[in-house]
Design a protein around this motif. Structure first.
Motif, PDB file in Angstrom:
ATOM      1  N   GLU A  32      -8.161  -0.537  -5.367  1.00 28.65           N
ATOM      2  CA  GLU A  32      -8.298  -0.795  -3.941  1.00 28.65           C
ATOM      3  C   GLU A  32      -7.407   0.161  -3.166  1.00 28.65           C
ATOM      4  N   LEU A  33      -7.929   0.616  -2.056  1.00 27.88           N
ATOM      5  CA  LEU A  33      -7.233   1.615  -1.258  1.00 27.88           C
ATOM      6  C   LEU A  33      -7.154   1.126   0.173  1.00 27.88           C
ATOM      7  N   CYS A  48      -1.045   7.977  -0.510  1.00 31.32           N
ATOM      8  CA  CYS A  48      -2.432   8.016  -0.996  1.00 31.32           C
ATOM      9  C   CYS A  48      -3.197   6.735  -0.657  1.00 31.32           C
ATOM     10  N   GLY A  49      -2.510   5.710  -0.130  1.00 30.84           N
ATOM     11  CA  GLY A  49      -3.198   4.510   0.333  1.00 30.84           C
ATOM     12  C   GLY A  49      -3.473   3.470  -0.740  1.00 30.84           C
ATOM     13  N   LEU A  50      -3.178   3.781  -2.001  1.00 34.97           N
ATOM     14  CA  LEU A  50      -3.569   2.872  -3.076  1.00 34.97           C
ATOM     15  C   LEU A  50      -2.823   1.546  -2.997  1.00 34.97           C
ATOM     16  N   LYS A  51      -3.574   0.481  -3.161  1.00 34.18           N
ATOM     17  CA  LYS A  51      -2.953  -0.838  -3.252  1.00 34.18           C
ATOM     18  C   LYS A  51      -2.233  -0.902  -4.593  1.00 34.18           C
ATOM     19  N   TYR A  67       0.838  -1.196   0.000  1.00 41.07           N
ATOM     20  CA  TYR A  67       0.000   0.000   0.000  1.00 41.07           C
ATOM     21  C   TYR A  67       0.875   1.248   0.000  1.00 41.07           C
ATOM     22  N   CYS A  68       0.394   2.295  -0.654  1.00 36.65           N
ATOM     23  CA  CYS A  68       1.116   3.554  -0.661  1.00 36.65           C
ATOM     24  C   CYS A  68       0.887   4.269   0.666  1.00 36.65           C
ATOM     25  N   GLY A  69       1.980   4.706   1.286  1.00 31.05           N
ATOM     26  CA  GLY A  69       1.891   5.392   2.578  1.00 31.05           C
ATOM     27  C   GLY A  69       1.406   6.819   2.446  1.00 31.05           C
TER      28      GLY A  69
END
Lengths: 348, 434
Positions: free
Chosen positions: B296-297, A67-70, A63-65
């Protein structure tokens, strides 16, 4: 214990041995980077850059720290090609499935071009492993058989059976059997050979459509002229139509339509690959694809229109996958294109 | 080295959102297991605050029961726990020890404290803020362990302004945990709830003074069972995301949204107080920008954090992901997670009861009937039998399923206050099986 090979580099996609100076893997067509494949990320920095926002903040969980995107998995979108785009392939996760269970492979054995597509059976365990094992084993076997001098039809049959064994070997027990479909195409000078098990398909898309045929003429079904589908699905719908029980439209509308009646896997009956050979005397493209594409483009004319007239074969493959994504992307989408041109051996 | 319970974090949610969906709901379950009872206990401090205003002698049994209850609490303290007893009226004064400090629980200090309690005289008014200020001073030297106070009152906070009380609550938040008790029926439920909420404790009514002894023993035992103080829920959210709310939803509803403290880049810390072997559930709602179908987020990354010992780094005890995945498959995006639905209903239940009782007080009987009817319906759906039983003392239920009720004419003050006080108590749903 076998000896460990350390001197040779391996293809990051299929693990086949590759050699310095090669731009593409001989076995699967994966583009090889200028530098050796990067080792898996070690603990700690530097973090990978996010595919969405670009921040170098991707953590170990993917996960991006920022924007959160997987982060997309490598298999979420694959593009492969043989040198000079002699053959290309694109595979995409689509918009519904959490992972890509399709796989594809390309190989060349001059003068033959080889494309293989496999679609993991969703109800089986590890369908992604099955499709990858089958596509890689099938393409490698085809290349080896053709190199050994087999004719394309014999090589196609042998490769399909080889792929079937590779998939069956994945299963710890018949009750726990990864499984997948299998389709291959070999474009050779003046000839196209297809082989399949399941409902992944091959189409012929002519560079230019011939004039309408005189209905009085008897059709030579083994000659490739106008665009058309070259395979017949091993599916419930096809079975019903073949038996005359349902019309094509009725069968397609039935909930069972896409239930396949043959597959590769330890739980499959004896695998009997279908093999067909066609003669070809004009340019066009052999399209090998999974149902994630043909669900949206079931007939060859629609396929031809969706591909448009792009500058390169890779652009054409991307256009086809893009079409399926736009239309909903309900399944994984995979296509390989084997262009047949005057320069790669079509009979003048 | 103190032994610590093992913490686990669980998340229940439906991660799927429609294409333009932006609100992500999740139930975050925190469970602490294996708290050591026999092992070396954590350092702990306890302050017992007794109302000693004049009204405590009307009837005389109130003060007598409160003293007996406090004596029982002193007996329940573990050896070595630092404690003090405070008497509150217009101002606060030390009952035991005489000077402003805590003393360790042992035979001598227990006996002296119990003797001092017998001499407590009730006179004057009620200024709860001043009582808490003294408790806070007493805890000053004990900030590295469990800090717990018991606050007992029988009246409204009449001898200081709301602003004064609010200022003290702001000052004391995070400094110690306080469980509040109202004895009799002349105190203000909303006021005491405000105190207990700010200090992360519980609030309850003890209508009959005779019941104080049992209640004080239970509260003290629970406080002695705490092994870790100052646990926080750290919530990381993506850039451009907003935490809409963080609520404790079990064992009782408690809104923590406004309690956010800085927790590092893109993260906020919400205080969870002190923990023994127990489990609590939290409802987290995060608003995130839609990333589009197929994407997915990580909508929130929740971590359980405790401060390190002096000079040491804070420690992360457990982590979990709250996710968002966009889909055009309506069957997926419209599914509502059962636990999210359950606790959404329970939070609404608390609101419906409090609003209904307020409307009843205000003489708006239509609104009272509607809100309390809705409460009956929600309690019935959730299987919250204790609340249903309390509701039935305030309304006659014609049909629980539709929430058809009639207000009862003669309602005992204690029943009404019990319902109000306990409106936030929820019943749990189990985490998904298997």
């Amino acid at each position: 214990m076998s000896t460990v090979q350390t001197a040779e580099a391996a293809c990051p996609a299929c693990g086949e041995v590759v050699y310095p100076g090669e731009d593409f893997c001989e076995a699967c067509g994966h583009r090889l980077g200028d530098s050796p494949p990067a080792p898996p990320p070690a603990a700690g920095p530097p973090a990978r850059a996010c595919a969405h926002c670009g921040e170098p903040a991707v953590d170990d969980e993917g996960y991006c720290g920022h924007c959160g995107l997987k982060q997309p998995a490598e298999r979420d979108h694959l593009e492969i090609e043989l040198p000079g785009q002699a053959a290309v392939g694109v595979s995409d996760r689509g918009r519904r499935y959490p992972r890509n269970e399709d796989y594809l492979a390309l190989a060349a054995c001059s003068p033959h071009l080889i494309g293989v597509v496999c679609d993991g059976v969703g109800s089986s365990p590890h369908p992604d492993a099955a499709s990858r094992a089958a596509a890689e084993a099938g393409a490698a076997a085809l290349r080896d058989r053709l190199a050994a001098g087999d004719d394309p039809a014999a090589a196609t049959r042998a490769a399909a059976l080889h792929a079937a064994r590779a998939v069956a070997a994945l299963a710890p027990s018949p009750a726990d059997a990864p499984s997948c479909t299998y389709v291959s195409a070999v474009a050779s000078p003046g000839q196209v050979t297809v082989g399949w098990v399941g409902d992944s398909r091959v189409y012929w898309v002519a560079a230019s459509e011939p004039p309408p045929r005189d209905p009085e003429d008897t059709e030579d079904t083994s000659a490739l002229t106008g665009s058309r589908q070259l395979t017949d699905d091993d599916s419930w719908a096809a079975l019903m139509v073949a038996r005359g029980a349902l019309s094509e439209a009725e069968a397609e509308a039935h909930p069972n339509a896409h239930v396949i009646t043959a597959w590769l896997g330890a739980d499959a009956d004896e695998v009997e690959p279908h093999v067909r050979t066609f003669s070809v005397d004009r340019p066009g493209t052999v399209v090998v694809c999974s149902d994630g594409l043909w669900n949206y483009l079931p007939d060859a004319a629609a396929l031809r229109a969706a591909a448009g007239s792009p500058a390169t074969p890779l652009d054409a493959a991307r256009a086809l996958v893009g079409h399926a994504l736009e239309a909903g992307g309900r399944d994984n989408i995979t296509v390989t294109l084997l262009p047949v041109t005057a320069t790669n051996g079509v009979r003048p | 080295m103190t032994e610590e319970p093992r913490f686990t974090l669980g998340v229940d949610q439906n991660k799927y959102l429609p294409e333009d969906g932006t609100l992500v709901h999740a139930i975050v379950s925190v469970e602490a297991t294996g708290a050591p009872v026999a092992a070396a206990p954590a350092a702990a401090a306890e302050v017992i605050v007794l109302d000693a205003s004049g009204s405590m002698t009307y009837p005389e049994s109130k003060l007598r029961s409160a003293v007996t209850a406090a004596q029982t609490a002193v007996d329940t303290l573990r050896d070595g726990v630092h404690f003090a007893i405070v008497a509150g009226a217009n101002t606060a004064r030390m009952v035991y020890p005489r000077d402003k400090r805590l003393v360790p629980a042992d035979a001598e200090h227990r006996a002296a404290a119990k003797a001092a309690l017998l001499k407590v005289q009730a006179a004057g008014g009620t200024a709860i803020g001043s009582w808490l200020r003294l408790a806070d001073e007493l805890f000053d030297a004990h900030q590295d362990g469990i800090r717990h106070a018991i606050v007992l009152t029988d009246g409204k906070n009449q001898h200081e302004t709301d602003e004064e009380l609010d200022a003290v609550l702001f000052r004391c938040a995070g400094r110690f945990v306080a469980d509040c008790r109202g004895v009799g029926t002349d105190w203000d439920v909303a006021e005491l709830r405000k105190v207990s909420t700010a200090l992360l404790g519980g609030v309850d009514i003890v209508a009959d003074p005779e019941d104080l002894v049992t209640d004080f023993r239970a509260m003290t035992e629970a406080a002695m069972g705490k092994a870790v103080a100052d646990v926080a829920l750290r919530v990381w959210t993506p850039q451009n995301a907003t935490v809409r709310f963080v609520k404790q939803v079990a064992p009782a509803v408690q809104d923590l949204t406004g309690r956010r403290a800085e927790g590092g880049p893109q993260a906020g810390d919400y205080p969870l107080g002190a923990w023994g072997a127990e489990s609590r559930d939290y409802h987290l709602c995060v608003e995130v920008p839609s990333a589009g179908v197929g994407k997915e987020l990580r909508a929130a990354w929740v971590k359980l954090v405790v401060p390190g010992a002096a000079g040491e780094e804070e420690r992360v005890l457990a982590t979990a992901n709250v996710l968002a995945a966009w889909t055009d498959d309506e069957a997926r995006s419209t599914r509502i997670n059962a636990r999210v639905a359950h606790y959404t209903g329970q939070a609404e239940l608390a609101d419906a009861i409090q609003q209904g009782l307020q409307a009843r007080k205000d003489g708006d009987l239509d609104a009272a009937t509607a809100r309390l009817g809705r409460a009956v319906q929600l309690a019935d759906e959730a299987g919250n039998d204790p609340i249903t039983a309390l509701l039935r003392k305030v309304v006659d239920v014609e049909d629980a399923a539709t929430g058809t009720v009639r207000l009862r004419r003669d309602v005992a003050k204690a029943d009404e206050m019990s319902l109000d006080t306990r409106s936030t108590k929820t019943v749990r749903t189990r985490r998904r099986e298997g």
